[in-house]
Design a protein around this motif. Structure first.
Motif, PDB file in Angstrom:
ATOM      1  N   GLN A 105       0.800  -1.208   0.283  1.00  0.00           N
ATOM      2  CA  GLN A 105      -0.174   0.040   0.044  1.00  0.00           C
ATOM      3  C   GLN A 105       0.777   1.148   0.002  1.00  0.00           C
ATOM      4  N   MET A 106       0.352   2.259  -0.617  1.00  0.00           N
ATOM      5  CA  MET A 106       1.018   3.451  -0.764  1.00  0.00           C
ATOM      6  C   MET A 106       0.045   4.762  -0.183  1.00  0.00           C
ATOM      7  N   PRO A 107       0.280   4.884   0.910  1.00  0.00           N
ATOM      8  CA  PRO A 107      -0.479   6.133   1.544  1.00  0.00           C
ATOM      9  C   PRO A 107      -0.214   7.454   0.849  1.00  0.00           C
ATOM     10  N   GLY A 108      -1.154   8.339   0.809  1.00  0.00           N
ATOM     11  CA  GLY A 108      -0.549   9.716   0.370  1.00  0.00           C
ATOM     12  C   GLY A 108       0.468  10.498   0.831  1.00  0.00           C
ATOM     13  N   LYS A 109       1.275  10.841   0.243  1.00  0.00           N
ATOM     14  CA  LYS A 109       2.261  11.917   0.942  1.00  0.00           C
ATOM     15  C   LYS A 109       1.673  13.248   1.142  1.00  0.00           C
ATOM     16  N   VAL A 110       2.370  13.667   2.476  1.00  0.00           N
ATOM     17  CA  VAL A 110       1.658  14.912   3.148  1.00  0.00           C
ATOM     18  C   VAL A 110       2.926  16.012   3.089  1.00  0.00           C
ATOM     19  N   LEU A 111       2.619  17.007   2.684  1.00  0.00           N
ATOM     20  CA  LEU A 111       3.434  18.341   2.821  1.00  0.00           C
ATOM     21  C   LEU A 111       2.768  19.214   3.701  1.00  0.00           C
ATOM     22  N   HIS A 112       3.189  19.386   4.800  1.00  0.00           N
ATOM     23  CA  HIS A 112       2.841  20.030   5.967  1.00  0.00           C
ATOM     24  C   HIS A 112       3.566  21.355   6.291  1.00  0.00           C
ATOM     25  N   LEU A 113       2.890  22.635   5.858  1.00  0.00           N
ATOM     26  CA  LEU A 113       3.373  23.959   6.162  1.00  0.00           C
ATOM     27  C   LEU A 113       2.756  24.365   7.453  1.00  0.00           C
ATOM     28  N   ASP A 114       3.691  24.778   8.424  1.00  0.00           N
ATOM     29  CA  ASP A 114       3.153  25.097   9.704  1.00  0.00           C
ATOM     30  C   ASP A 114       3.914  26.526  10.321  1.00  0.00           C
ATOM     31  N   GLY A 115       3.000  27.491  10.510  1.00  0.00           N
ATOM     32  CA  GLY A 115       3.474  28.699  11.203  1.00  0.00           C
ATOM     33  C   GLY A 115       4.386  28.657  12.548  1.00  0.00           C
ATOM     34  N   ASP A 116       4.060  27.482  13.345  1.00  0.00           N
ATOM     35  CA  ASP A 116       4.671  27.277  14.674  1.00  0.00           C
ATOM     36  C   ASP A 116       5.548  25.992  14.934  1.00  0.00           C
ATOM     37  N   PRO A 117       6.926  26.097  14.879  1.00  0.00           N
ATOM     38  CA  PRO A 117       7.703  24.965  14.829  1.00  0.00           C
ATOM     39  C   PRO A 117       7.436  24.047  16.051  1.00  0.00           C
ATOM     40  N   SER A 118       6.952  24.535  17.028  1.00  0.00           N
ATOM     41  CA  SER A 118       6.558  23.387  18.136  1.00  0.00           C
ATOM     42  C   SER A 118       5.439  22.809  17.725  1.00  0.00           C
ATOM     43  N   THR A 135       6.389  15.444   4.947  1.00  0.00           N
ATOM     44  CA  THR A 135       7.521  16.491   4.804  1.00  0.00           C
ATOM     45  C   THR A 135       6.812  17.527   5.685  1.00  0.00           C
ATOM     46  N   GLY A 136       7.592  17.927   6.597  1.00  0.00           N
ATOM     47  CA  GLY A 136       7.021  19.144   7.571  1.00  0.00           C
ATOM     48  C   GLY A 136       7.980  20.459   7.266  1.00  0.00           C
ATOM     49  N   ILE A 137       7.465  21.404   6.945  1.00  0.00           N
ATOM     50  CA  ILE A 137       8.309  22.600   6.834  1.00  0.00           C
ATOM     51  C   ILE A 137       7.795  23.759   7.646  1.00  0.00           C
ATOM     52  N   HIS A 138       8.590  24.411   8.379  1.00  0.00           N
ATOM     53  CA  HIS A 138       8.196  25.565   9.390  1.00  0.00           C
ATOM     54  C   HIS A 138       8.270  26.877   8.396  1.00  0.00           C
ATOM     55  N   GLN A 150       6.763  26.691  -5.320  1.00  0.00           N
ATOM     56  CA  GLN A 150       7.996  25.932  -5.601  1.00  0.00           C
ATOM     57  C   GLN A 150       8.153  24.720  -4.658  1.00  0.00           C
ATOM     58  N   LEU A 151       7.567  24.818  -3.438  1.00  0.00           N
ATOM     59  CA  LEU A 151       7.138  23.595  -2.583  1.00  0.00           C
ATOM     60  C   LEU A 151       6.828  22.567  -3.334  1.00  0.00           C
ATOM     61  N   ILE A 152       5.593  22.713  -3.971  1.00  0.00           N
ATOM     62  CA  ILE A 152       4.686  21.823  -4.509  1.00  0.00           C
ATOM     63  C   ILE A 152       5.490  21.152  -5.758  1.00  0.00           C
ATOM     64  N   ASP A 153       6.105  22.129  -6.470  1.00  0.00           N
ATOM     65  CA  ASP A 153       7.003  21.611  -7.680  1.00  0.00           C
ATOM     66  C   ASP A 153       8.152  20.435  -7.109  1.00  0.00           C
ATOM     67  N   TYR A 154       8.666  20.875  -5.811  1.00  0.00           N
ATOM     68  CA  TYR A 154       9.880  19.959  -5.579  1.00  0.00           C
ATOM     69  C   TYR A 154       9.289  18.659  -4.903  1.00  0.00           C
ATOM     70  N   TYR A 155       8.304  18.734  -3.925  1.00  0.00           N
ATOM     71  CA  TYR A 155       7.970  17.731  -3.246  1.00  0.00           C
ATOM     72  C   TYR A 155       6.886  17.067  -3.724  1.00  0.00           C
TER      73      TYR A 155
END
Length: 295
Positions: A105-118, A135-138, A150-155
């Motif tokens: 099985q291949m679950p969907g890949k998530v790109l998570h942008l968050d304004g709070d690093p904690s 992939t998580g990005i602050h 740019q992030l969508i193109d890359y990830y």
């Protein structure tokens, strides 16, 4: 007692109903105020120093334990959901258990942008427990719309999370006025930029918003799920439970919105969305010998 950066505080005028982290100080109308981030709730607020009280470690520990219990309950319910999905997939892949197929099985890949690093770190820990590839990005909420293309193109994610902190201010306008919200307009702009890259709602599933966010504008911009229909606060981990459900639902199945919301900590007052397809894909064969060699 003086209030310092990163102190955990409560607002006396609100009976200390929410715990906040002090992340900055600023002058406002000649008065020094603290900029506050909710410790477990995705809310940003300002408060005069005289309205703040430092929260004792024992009180913090008690409240943290209450939230932890809620989080574990939601996580357990979600795990039960995933197990049911897996059993259903296994039944279909083996033709009703009549054939011995090895499948993967291949679950969907998530790109998570968050304004709070904690909060991002908390979310990444839960994604890992559940088994969602992420992939998580602050990123500061005000800069997200500049970087998302740019992030969508890359990830090349299947699911995009755009979140952080937000709040509604009655002094700035009516609830229908997006300018009365701290970060909602930036969430909207980021969703619009993401949809320029991938317009189809089922090719990129988007969750966007935080506490009290302008739900209608975010959905109209192109999000599948958003906060906050009743302008209430949402829990830090609510976006995780929503997108994890999408990640583990087969791409041939539609997701009932209530099925997504029922295991969140906030529910339908804080979260909502539109009918969406899952993104999980099943393949075969699964070469066990090769898999063992690579381990």
């Amino acid at each position: 007692m003086s209030i310092n950066l990163m102190d955990i505080v409560g607002r006396v005028s609100y009976s200390c109903d929410i715990l906040f982290r002090v992340i900055d100080f600023r002058e406002q109308n000649g008065q020094k105020v603290a900029v506050l981030y909710g410790e477990d709730i995705r809310l940003i607020a300002d408060a005069p120093l005289e309205d703040l009280i430092a929260i004792s470690p024992s009180t913090r520990a008690k409240i943290a334990q209450e939230y932890h219990s809620m989080e574990e309950q939601s996580l357990e319910l979600f795990r039960q959901d995933v197990e049911l999905i897996k059993q259903k997939q296994e039944y279909q892949a083996t033709d009703g258990y009549s054939k011995l197929f090895n499948y993967f099985q291949m679950p969907g890949k998530v790109l998570h942008l968050d304004g709070d690093p904690s909060y991002l770190e908390k979310c990444l820990n839960v994604y890992e427990k559940i088994g969602v590839p992420v992939t998580g990005i602050h990123c500061n909420e005000k800069e997200m719309h500049l970087k998302i293309g740019q992030l969508i193109d890359y990830y090349r994610p299947d699911i995009l999370v755009i979140t952080g902190h937000d709040s509604y201010s009655k002094a700035k306008g009516k609830k229908s006025d997006i300018n009365a919200y701290r970060h909602s307009k930036y969430f909207v702009q980021t969703v619009i930029e993401a949809r320029k890259k991938i317009p189809h709602l089922d090719q990129l599933v988007i969750f966007a918003g935080a506490c009290q966010s302008h739900f209608e504008s975010i959905i109209q911009a192109g999000a599948n799920f958003a906060s906050s229909p009743y302008r209430v606060n949402i829990h830090a981990l609510d976006p995780v439970y929503i997108v994890a459900k999408v990640s583990f639902t087969p791409f041939m199945e539609r997701i009932n919105v209530w099925d997504v919301l029922r295991n969140t900590l906030t529910g339908e007052k804080g979260l909502g969305g539109i009918e969406t397809k899952g993104v999980l894909r099943t393949g075969m064969p699964f070469n066990i010998e090769h898999h063992n060699e690579t381990d």
